[in-house]
Design a protein around this motif. Sequence first.
Motif, mmCIF file in Angstrom:
data_model
loop_
_atom_site.group_PDB
_atom_site.id
_atom_site.type_symbol
_atom_site.label_atom_id
_atom_site.label_comp_id
_atom_site.label_asym_id
_atom_site.label_seq_id
_atom_site.Cartn_x
_atom_site.Cartn_y
_atom_site.Cartn_z
ATOM 1 N N ALA A 9 12.901 -16.661 -80.681
ATOM 2 C CA ALA A 9 13.125 -15.616 -79.680
ATOM 3 C C ALA A 9 11.785 -15.077 -79.242
ATOM 4 O O ALA A 9 10.865 -14.949 -80.031
ATOM 5 C CB ALA A 9 13.991 -14.500 -80.243
ATOM 6 N N ILE A 10 11.691 -14.762 -77.994
ATOM 7 C CA ILE A 10 10.467 -14.183 -77.449
ATOM 8 C C ILE A 10 10.856 -12.968 -76.625
ATOM 9 O O ILE A 10 11.629 -13.071 -75.671
ATOM 10 C CB ILE A 10 9.690 -15.186 -76.581
ATOM 11 C CG1 ILE A 10 9.242 -16.385 -77.418
ATOM 12 C CG2 ILE A 10 8.481 -14.505 -75.952
ATOM 13 C CD1 ILE A 10 8.528 -17.432 -76.616
ATOM 14 N N GLY A 11 10.357 -11.824 -76.992
ATOM 15 C CA GLY A 11 10.616 -10.614 -76.232
ATOM 16 C C GLY A 11 9.331 -10.117 -75.620
ATOM 17 O O GLY A 11 8.288 -10.156 -76.258
ATOM 18 N N LEU A 12 9.364 -9.640 -74.406
ATOM 19 C CA LEU A 12 8.170 -9.212 -73.700
ATOM 20 C C LEU A 12 8.399 -7.830 -73.110
ATOM 21 O O LEU A 12 9.372 -7.600 -72.395
ATOM 22 C CB LEU A 12 7.823 -10.195 -72.582
ATOM 23 C CG LEU A 12 6.551 -9.916 -71.783
ATOM 24 C CD1 LEU A 12 5.345 -9.986 -72.696
ATOM 25 C CD2 LEU A 12 6.415 -10.911 -70.650
ATOM 26 N N VAL A 13 7.513 -6.900 -73.451
ATOM 27 C CA VAL A 13 7.568 -5.554 -72.914
ATOM 28 C C VAL A 13 6.255 -5.294 -72.211
ATOM 29 O O VAL A 13 5.194 -5.438 -72.814
ATOM 30 C CB VAL A 13 7.798 -4.506 -74.030
ATOM 31 C CG1 VAL A 13 7.859 -3.114 -73.438
ATOM 32 C CG2 VAL A 13 9.078 -4.817 -74.795
ATOM 33 N N MET A 14 6.285 -4.935 -70.953
ATOM 34 C CA MET A 14 5.063 -4.717 -70.185
ATOM 35 C C MET A 14 5.133 -3.363 -69.496
ATOM 36 O O MET A 14 6.170 -2.959 -68.976
ATOM 37 C CB MET A 14 4.852 -5.814 -69.140
ATOM 38 C CG MET A 14 4.675 -7.208 -69.723
ATOM 39 S SD MET A 14 4.193 -8.405 -68.483
ATOM 40 C CE MET A 14 2.592 -7.789 -68.026
ATOM 41 N N SER A 41 3.874 -8.289 -76.662
ATOM 42 C CA SER A 41 4.786 -9.428 -76.775
ATOM 43 C C SER A 41 5.152 -9.629 -78.241
ATOM 44 O O SER A 41 4.375 -9.330 -79.142
ATOM 45 C CB SER A 41 4.141 -10.709 -76.216
ATOM 46 O OG SER A 41 3.013 -11.077 -76.979
ATOM 47 N N VAL A 42 6.359 -10.113 -78.472
ATOM 48 C CA VAL A 42 6.867 -10.394 -79.813
ATOM 49 C C VAL A 42 7.430 -11.809 -79.814
ATOM 50 O O VAL A 42 8.192 -12.184 -78.907
ATOM 51 C CB VAL A 42 7.951 -9.381 -80.230
ATOM 52 C CG1 VAL A 42 8.451 -9.701 -81.629
ATOM 53 C CG2 VAL A 42 7.424 -7.952 -80.157
ATOM 54 N N ALA A 43 7.049 -12.597 -80.814
ATOM 55 C CA ALA A 43 7.524 -13.980 -80.895
ATOM 56 C C ALA A 43 7.918 -14.313 -82.330
ATOM 57 O O ALA A 43 7.293 -13.838 -83.288
ATOM 58 C CB ALA A 43 6.444 -14.952 -80.414
ATOM 59 N N ILE A 62 7.731 -17.192 -88.910
ATOM 60 C CA ILE A 62 6.516 -16.453 -88.560
ATOM 61 C C ILE A 62 6.848 -15.444 -87.467
ATOM 62 O O ILE A 62 7.428 -15.793 -86.438
ATOM 63 C CB ILE A 62 5.404 -17.412 -88.071
ATOM 64 C CG1 ILE A 62 5.160 -18.520 -89.099
ATOM 65 C CG2 ILE A 62 4.121 -16.645 -87.794
ATOM 66 C CD1 ILE A 62 4.276 -19.639 -88.584
ATOM 67 N N THR A 63 6.475 -14.202 -87.696
ATOM 68 C CA THR A 63 6.635 -13.138 -86.709
ATOM 69 C C THR A 63 5.263 -12.781 -86.151
ATOM 70 O O THR A 63 4.323 -12.537 -86.912
ATOM 71 C CB THR A 63 7.268 -11.888 -87.326
ATOM 72 O OG1 THR A 63 8.546 -12.243 -87.872
ATOM 73 C CG2 THR A 63 7.456 -10.794 -86.280
ATOM 74 N N GLU A 64 5.161 -12.756 -84.839
ATOM 75 C CA GLU A 64 3.889 -12.468 -84.175
ATOM 76 C C GLU A 64 4.085 -11.319 -83.188
ATOM 77 O O GLU A 64 4.858 -11.427 -82.245
ATOM 78 C CB GLU A 64 3.376 -13.709 -83.446
ATOM 79 C CG GLU A 64 1.993 -13.558 -82.846
ATOM 80 C CD GLU A 64 1.507 -14.838 -82.178
ATOM 81 O OE1 GLU A 64 0.351 -14.870 -81.730
ATOM 82 O OE2 GLU A 64 2.307 -15.806 -82.113
ATOM 83 N N VAL A 65 3.381 -10.223 -83.422
ATOM 84 C CA VAL A 65 3.398 -9.058 -82.534
ATOM 85 C C VAL A 65 2.012 -8.941 -81.906
ATOM 86 O O VAL A 65 1.001 -8.854 -82.616
ATOM 87 C CB VAL A 65 3.757 -7.773 -83.293
ATOM 88 C CG1 VAL A 65 3.816 -6.589 -82.337
ATOM 89 C CG2 VAL A 65 5.083 -7.941 -84.028
ATOM 90 N N SER A 66 1.962 -8.920 -80.561
ATOM 91 C CA SER A 66 0.675 -9.008 -79.859
ATOM 92 C C SER A 66 0.554 -7.939 -78.784
ATOM 93 O O SER A 66 0.910 -8.164 -77.624
ATOM 94 C CB SER A 66 0.518 -10.400 -79.220
ATOM 95 O OG SER A 66 0.694 -11.422 -80.176
ATOM 96 N N PRO A 67 0.039 -6.752 -79.121
ATOM 97 C CA PRO A 67 -0.292 -5.779 -78.077
ATOM 98 C C PRO A 67 -1.627 -6.131 -77.427
ATOM 99 O O PRO A 67 -2.527 -6.684 -78.074
ATOM 100 C CB PRO A 67 -0.387 -4.461 -78.851
ATOM 101 C CG PRO A 67 -0.786 -4.874 -80.235
ATOM 102 C CD PRO A 67 -0.170 -6.226 -80.476
ATOM 103 N N LYS A 88 -0.772 -9.437 -84.752
ATOM 104 C CA LYS A 88 -0.359 -9.249 -86.143
ATOM 105 C C LYS A 88 0.596 -10.378 -86.487
ATOM 106 O O LYS A 88 1.672 -10.504 -85.903
ATOM 107 C CB LYS A 88 0.312 -7.893 -86.332
ATOM 108 C CG LYS A 88 0.921 -7.684 -87.724
ATOM 109 C CD LYS A 88 -0.135 -7.735 -88.831
ATOM 110 C CE LYS A 88 0.512 -7.418 -90.185
ATOM 111 N NZ LYS A 88 -0.479 -7.514 -91.279
ATOM 112 N N ILE A 89 0.207 -11.225 -87.453
ATOM 113 C CA ILE A 89 0.987 -12.392 -87.832
ATOM 114 C C ILE A 89 1.535 -12.177 -89.235
ATOM 115 O O ILE A 89 0.778 -11.952 -90.180
ATOM 116 C CB ILE A 89 0.138 -13.674 -87.760
ATOM 117 C CG1 ILE A 89 -0.430 -13.857 -86.339
ATOM 118 C CG2 ILE A 89 0.942 -14.894 -88.169
ATOM 119 C CD1 ILE A 89 -1.365 -15.025 -86.204
#
Length: 341
Positions: A9-14, A41-43, A62-67, A88-89
């Motif tokens: 799942a990929i969620g994107l907040v902008m 973004s969150v993946a 693997i959870t990846e949070v990318s501000p 953040k991985i």
Amino acid sequence: MTAKSVPLAIGLVMASAAVFAQDAGTDSSPIRTMSIVPRVSVAETLTSNVGLTGVNPQSDLITEVSPGIRVNSQGARLKGYLDYSVDKIVYAQSSASNQYQRALNTAGTLEAIDNWAYIDFSGSIYRQAISPFGTPSISNTAINTNQTEVSSYQISPYVRGRLGDVANYEARYSRAITSSDAGPYSDVNSTNGTAKLSGDTAISHLGWSADASQQNIDYSNSLPAEADRFTVGPSYAITPQLRVSANVGRELNNYTTPDKQSYPTSGFAVNWTPSPMTTLSASRERRSFGESHNVSFEHRTGRTVWKFSDSKDIRQSQGQTGVVNLGSIYGLLYSQFASVE
């Protein structure tokens, strides 16, 4: 040593914020001089081989949070951009390998004094392979000890202008710093000073140029490199689109000896611009280390940009091994739309 990775799942907040400056002309619409665009973004990635190993591969989620943030400036004095993000991985099965990864890409020019003094700056933070013979990785989320974070920053003030009706001049000073988290890599601090003069002669289409440079490169785990160079030579415009030039000079360096040695240099170059869409340049020189050359070709169409380059030279800076840099997406788009605008 293969891995199957499936993004679940990929969620994107902008969110975006912009600063506008009102133009003083007749058009009442605002002109954007600076824009600030934050993003998050969150993946989620499911992989069958998180360690990229051929022995006992381990699955992981693997959870990846990318501000991140993107800043663009097109002001009268400052033109440039900055793009920065922190990833953040988090590993579901290998929590000891949880990590932060930074990414930076910035470049720009500040006009300090009108039409005379400028400051160029650039910076980057990226991941790169420590050894070309180690385990390759197509994703930064894999647990791979053959990757390291490399940061590079450069600032370059310079002045340029004209000496009456005699010549154009440019004098530039550059300082660059490159560092890495990997022990085998050497941190690099370099300084470079250049001065250039060019002008025309009484003979139609005949010009001249003179260049001088001094470079010092300090490595954290090896001997420093020093190089001084001076060249002078004529140039001739056969047609407005075709120009040829030649040069002779001298260089002093310690590339192959503990102390600087002096060597003669000579070379020639051809620059051809048959149309605003097409450019071709080629040069060849006799240097202290042997023959060097550089060939560059670029052609633009309405929807594409074609580039080709081939060079042989000496490089005294830290960089990726076995990787060809084709430029940024921004640079390619700029080249493409330059023909339109």
